[in-house]
Design an enzyme around this catalytic site. Structure first.
Site, mmCIF file in Angstrom:
data_model
loop_
_atom_site.group_PDB
_atom_site.id
_atom_site.type_symbol
_atom_site.label_atom_id
_atom_site.label_comp_id
_atom_site.label_asym_id
_atom_site.label_seq_id
_atom_site.Cartn_x
_atom_site.Cartn_y
_atom_site.Cartn_z
ATOM 1 N N HIS A 239 -5.604 4.678 6.018
ATOM 2 C CA HIS A 239 -4.702 5.485 5.145
ATOM 3 C C HIS A 239 -3.324 5.720 6.080
ATOM 4 O O HIS A 239 -2.901 6.702 5.687
ATOM 5 C CB HIS A 239 -5.460 6.852 5.036
ATOM 6 N N ASP B 225 -2.737 -0.450 6.162
ATOM 7 C CA ASP B 225 -3.669 -0.893 5.044
ATOM 8 C C ASP B 225 -3.034 -2.178 4.170
ATOM 9 O O ASP B 225 -3.886 -2.886 3.759
ATOM 10 C CB ASP B 225 -3.735 0.357 3.982
ATOM 11 N N GLU C 268 0.596 5.718 0.112
ATOM 12 C CA GLU C 268 -0.252 6.857 0.477
ATOM 13 C C GLU C 268 0.370 7.824 -0.758
ATOM 14 O O GLU C 268 1.631 7.951 -0.610
ATOM 15 C CB GLU C 268 -0.219 7.386 1.845
ATOM 16 N N ASP D 139 1.063 -1.290 0.133
ATOM 17 C CA ASP D 139 0.020 0.038 0.128
ATOM 18 C C ASP D 139 1.015 1.113 0.112
ATOM 19 O O ASP D 139 1.798 1.211 0.792
ATOM 20 C CB ASP D 139 -0.962 0.022 1.223
ATOM 21 N N ASP E 132 -2.065 2.001 -6.952
ATOM 22 C CA ASP E 132 -0.839 1.882 -6.336
ATOM 23 C C ASP E 132 0.317 1.660 -7.300
ATOM 24 O O ASP E 132 1.466 2.235 -7.330
ATOM 25 C CB ASP E 132 -0.487 0.916 -5.196
#
Length: 207
Positions: free
Chosen positions: A162, A167, A13, A11, A106
């Site tokens: 998040h 995640d 961000e 994951d 991603d």
């Protein structure tokens, strides 16, 4: 899961612009990474770090408040090039690797960031979008968010939504649940002759 496969649950961000503000040539950049490496149904490695964006290093207020990430955390993160070197460490020539993400953003953003930085894409791996697998499996019309999906299973996400590692762990947990359900559906018990023939009815016919 078979013994010769490594699963990387990943994951990221990303940066985001201010609401309703056009930033010239803006594109999302990775600012946090979470990776959970699994082999033989065991977590063998976890990695998480902040990453300093190359093109737009100053985070928008919207990004900081939405992700609960500070400018200082990102400033102290890995450089993009060190981040890519870190990802390369997860390649393993002796096993097949499958990257599992929730959604296709991603890997899209990673590819775009590599292109912008002029570095090769770091992975040699199959890619699996678990949200599409989940959607197909449950026949949902729309794609379900990661934490909504885990709640639909009656579970809770790991840690805080998040945050990249939390995640990634939540994605791994959903993967296990979906795999279990698929096995359950794929392997109905073989019927016995008793299931196929209603003996009481048969005996009545002969009575």
């Amino acid at each position: 899961m078979t013994t010769e496969c490594q699963y990387l649950f990943i994951d990221f961000e990303f940066t985001m612009p201010e609401e309703n503000v056009r930033v010239k040539d803006f594109y999302p950049e990775i600012i946090e990474v979470g990776i959970v490496a699994v082999m033989n149904e065991q977590i063998i490695r976890q990695f998480s770090s902040f990453v300093t964006p190359l093109k737009f290093p100053i985070l928008s207020e919207r990004c900081k408040s939405f992700l609960h990430i500070t400018q200082e955390q990102v400033d102290k993160g890995l450089s993009f090039y060190d981040f890519i070197r870190k990802l390369e460490e997860f390649n393993n020539d002796s096993v097949e690797t499958t990257i599992v993400t929730w959604g296709n953003m991603d890997m899209k953003v990673l590819r775009q960031n590599c292109l912008a930085a002029g570095v090769p894409f770091p992975f040699q791996a199959e890619e699996l979008d678990l949200s599409m697998e989940y959607k197909r499996f449950f026949g949902n019309q729309n794609q379900t968010g990661l934490w909504k999906a885990v709640q639909e299973y009656g579970k809770e996400g790991t840690g805080r939504h998040h945050r990249a590692l939390d995640d990634a762990l939540t994605t791994y947990n959903i993967f296990k649940l979906v795999e279990k359900d698929k096995q359950y559906l794929e392997k109905p018990k073989p019927t016995t002759i008793g299931d196929r023939v209603d003996f009481s009815k048969l005996l009545n016919d002969f009575a």
